[in-house]
Design a protein around this motif. Sequence first.
Motif, short mmCIF file in Angstrom:
data_model
loop_
_atom_site.label_atom_id
_atom_site.label_comp_id
_atom_site.label_asym_id
_atom_site.label_seq_id
_atom_site.Cartn_x
_atom_site.Cartn_y
_atom_site.Cartn_z
N VAL B 184 42.68 9.39 -2.67
CA VAL B 184 41.57 10.45 -2.41
C VAL B 184 40.40 9.53 -1.99
N ALA B 185 40.07 8.46 -2.49
CA ALA B 185 39.13 7.74 -2.04
C ALA B 185 39.34 7.46 -0.57
N ASN B 186 40.53 6.89 -0.17
CA ASN B 186 40.73 6.42 0.87
C ASN B 186 40.49 7.39 1.99
N GLY B 187 40.98 8.76 1.83
CA GLY B 187 40.54 9.82 2.69
C GLY B 187 38.98 10.12 2.75
N VAL B 188 38.34 9.99 1.74
CA VAL B 188 36.81 10.13 1.96
C VAL B 188 36.38 9.02 2.56
N ASN B 189 36.65 7.84 2.53
CA ASN B 189 36.14 6.44 3.22
C ASN B 189 36.40 6.65 4.54
N LYS B 190 37.58 7.07 5.13
CA LYS B 190 37.97 7.13 6.34
C LYS B 190 36.85 7.99 7.29
N LEU B 191 36.26 8.93 6.35
CA LEU B 191 35.18 9.69 7.23
C LEU B 191 33.81 9.28 7.20
N ARG B 192 33.55 8.08 6.45
CA ARG B 192 32.56 7.70 6.38
C ARG B 192 31.71 7.17 7.64
N SER B 193 30.51 7.48 8.27
CA SER B 193 30.03 7.25 9.29
C SER B 193 28.52 7.30 9.25
N PRO B 194 27.60 6.83 10.02
CA PRO B 194 26.07 7.02 10.26
C PRO B 194 25.88 8.24 10.21
N GLU B 195 26.83 9.43 10.64
CA GLU B 195 26.21 10.84 11.00
C GLU B 195 26.84 11.44 9.66
N ARG B 196 27.55 11.11 8.82
CA ARG B 196 28.29 11.76 7.81
C ARG B 196 27.74 11.46 6.39
N SER B 197 27.68 12.40 5.54
CA SER B 197 27.04 12.18 4.25
C SER B 197 27.86 12.70 3.19
#
Lengths: 445, 252
Positions: B184-197
Motif C-alpha cells: 500500500v505504501a509503495n503504491g502511494v509513494n510511487k505517486l509522490r511528486s512536487p505537484e501531488r499532495s
Amino acid sequence: MTSTRDSATDQYLSRFRAFEQTLNGQASTPLHPLRRQAIAQFAAQGFPTSRDEEWRYTNLAPLLQQPFAPAPKGATLSTEALAPLLFAGPQSPRLVFLDGHYAPALSAAGSLPQGVVLLNLEAGLRQHADLVLSCLNHQIQGERHALAALNTAFLQDGAFLHLPAGTEVAHPIHLLFLSTAPAAPSFSSPRLLVVAGARSKAMLVETCAGPDGRPYLSNALAEVVVGEEAHFDYCKIQQEGDAALHLDHTLVREGRGSRFTAHSLSLGARLSRNQLDTMLDGEGIESTLNGLYLANGEQHLDHHTLVEHAKAHCASHELYKGILGGRSTGVFRGRIHVWPQAQKTDAYQANRNLLLSPEAEIDTKPQLEIYADDVKCSHGATVGRLDEEALYYLRARGLDLGQARGVLTRAFADQLLDRLGDDALRAHLEGRVAAKLTALNGGRP
Amino acid sequence: MLEIRDLYASIDSTPILRGLSLKVNPGEVHAIMGPNGSGKSTLAQVLAGHPAYEVTGGQVLYQGRDLLELEPEERAREGIFLAFQYPVEIPGVNTAYFLRSGLNEVRKHRGLEEVDAIDFLALIREKMNLVEMDENFLKRAVNEGFSGGEKKRHEILQLAVLEPRLAILDETDSGLDIDALRVVANGVNKLRSPERSAIVVTHYQRLLEYIVPDFVHVLARGRIVRSGGKELALELEAKGYDWIKEEATASA
C-alpha cells in the motif's frame, strides 16, 4: 363497481354473438365447440374482482371501463417497423401475428429439421387435426380462469409448434404477437400450442408489442407440453405500448426427466398480468423460472407463478427480480405446491425488488404448500432501495448520480440477462433493458 | 492546493468537527492522527463529499475554488481521491468496468480521450503489478468477497489508476499485515511528486514509517490540537493519546 363489471361481462357476451356471425364456415370446425364451451365458462364467472384472492392487488377497472372489440383482420405493418423487434439470424424461423391474425408476408420459414412443424394454428388444425385437438385447451381449466376462457371463446388463430421425438432445433424460434391498435379500442386473443416430443430440444422466443399512446387489450394463452427428457426454453418479452392492457396465462406440463426454462421479461403495458403455471408431472425434472420486470410511470406489472411438484425427485429454481420507479406498482405471487408423493423435492424461490422512488410499490407474497415430508424448499423475498453507500462510492470515483444509479440498476438486472442462453437474444434484450433503465433513472443516459 | 478554514461539520445533528483549520501545499504529505472519535474519518469524508455529513461552518478551498460547492463526482474529476476506510461492495458490477468507468470520467473532464477496453487492459496490468493484485480480480464484482487486505489494495489500485492531485487515505493501514502495508505504501509513494499532495489519516504511527509525512497533526474533539514534523508521530506512539484527550478537554 359490480354494475360496471356486469355490463362489461354482458358486452363481451354480445361481442361473442356478433363474432359467431362473422365466422360463417368456420363455425362448423372442431374449434367452435371449444369456443362455445369457453364463453359459457366466462359467462358463469364474469371478470375477476379484487375480492378474488388471486386478483387482490390487480384492479381490472381499466379493462372494464373501456369497451374493446375483437380486432379486425387486415392490418399491415412495414418491415421497417418490424426490424427493431427482431434479433435472430436468417436460420431462425419466425411467425408474425398482427392483432391475432397470421401475417405470412412478415413471417419467415428459417431452417427447421425434418419433421418439425411450425404453423399458424389454423393451418395446424387443418394439417394435424388429431394432434392439435388432443392437446389444445387440455391444460387450462376454463371454469376457474375467466380470462383464459375469454381467450378460447374468441380464438381464431395462433401459433402451433410440434417437435417430434428426438428432434433438435438449433436456432431460436421467434413468435411475434403484435398489436397495431386501430382507431377503435380492440382486443386480440393470441394463442400458442407447443408439443415438444420426447428428447426434443428447442428455444422459443415470444415478443408481444404494440404502439404507445393507444389503448388495446392483448389476452394471451399458451399451452406447452414438454415430453420426457426434452429440453425446452421459453422466453417471453412483453414490451406492449404504454397504454396497453396485457393479460397472459401460460401453462406448462413437463414429463419425466425434462428440462424446462422460462424467461419472462416485462417492460411495457399500462397494466400487465402474467401467470405462469408449471406442472412437474414426472420424476427427475428440472424446472427454472426466471423473471425480470421493470416499471415506471403509472405502470402496473403483476406476476403470478405456480409450481406444481406432483412427482418425486424434481427440482425447481425460481428467481424473479423487479425494478420499480415513478408511481408504478408491482405484484409478485409465487406459489409452490408439493404433493404428498413428491418426496426429495428441491424447490427454491426468490423475489428481489428494487424501488427507485418513494411512490413505487410492490406486493410480494411467497406461498409454499408442502404435503411431503422429505423435501428441501426455501424462499426469500426482499424489497429494497439503491444502496446509498454504493452510490456515493461510485460518485467518489467520478460517476455522476445518474450514471451511478444506472450502473447499480443494470447490475441488478444483469443477473437475469446473464441467464439467457442465446447471445444474439441477450444482446437484443440488453439494449431494451438499458433503454428502460434510462427512463427509470429519470431519462439520463 | 487545499486550505481548510475553521471547519465545522456534523452527522445526524451531532457536531464532529469543531473549528478545524489545515493548509496543504503542493507536494506535501500531511498525516492526521488522533484517538478514536476525534473526527479523522469525518474530515476525510467531508473532503470527499459524503452526503450524510453536514458542513455547519467554515470554508474549504481547493485550488482556489470552494470545494464544498462541488458534488462528490466533481471533486473526484478535479483530482481528489479518497481511499475508503471501508470500501463498499457492489454486487454485479465487474471490477474492470468499475475502474474503467471512473478513469474515463476523470479523463473526459481533463479533456483526454476515453480509454478503450484494450488500452485499459494494458494500463491496468501495470498498475495491478504495482499493488501485487492478481488479474482475476478484474472479473469479480467490486470488493465482493475480497479480504480486508484485498479491499485496501484495490483502493490503492484505484488511486494508481486515477492519479489524483490530492489523495486522502482514511485508515488505509488498519487491519493490514506488514506485507500489505508495504504494498500500500509503495503504491502511494510511487505517486509522490512536487505537484501531488496527500492526507494520510491514521491511528497508528506504523504506516508513517513507510509513507514518511512532511507534517503530522493531532486531532482531538474535532480540531487540530498539535502540529509538528514526523517526530510527533513517534512521540504519540510512545505516550499514547490520553494526554492529548486531557489537553483537549481542558481547553474545550
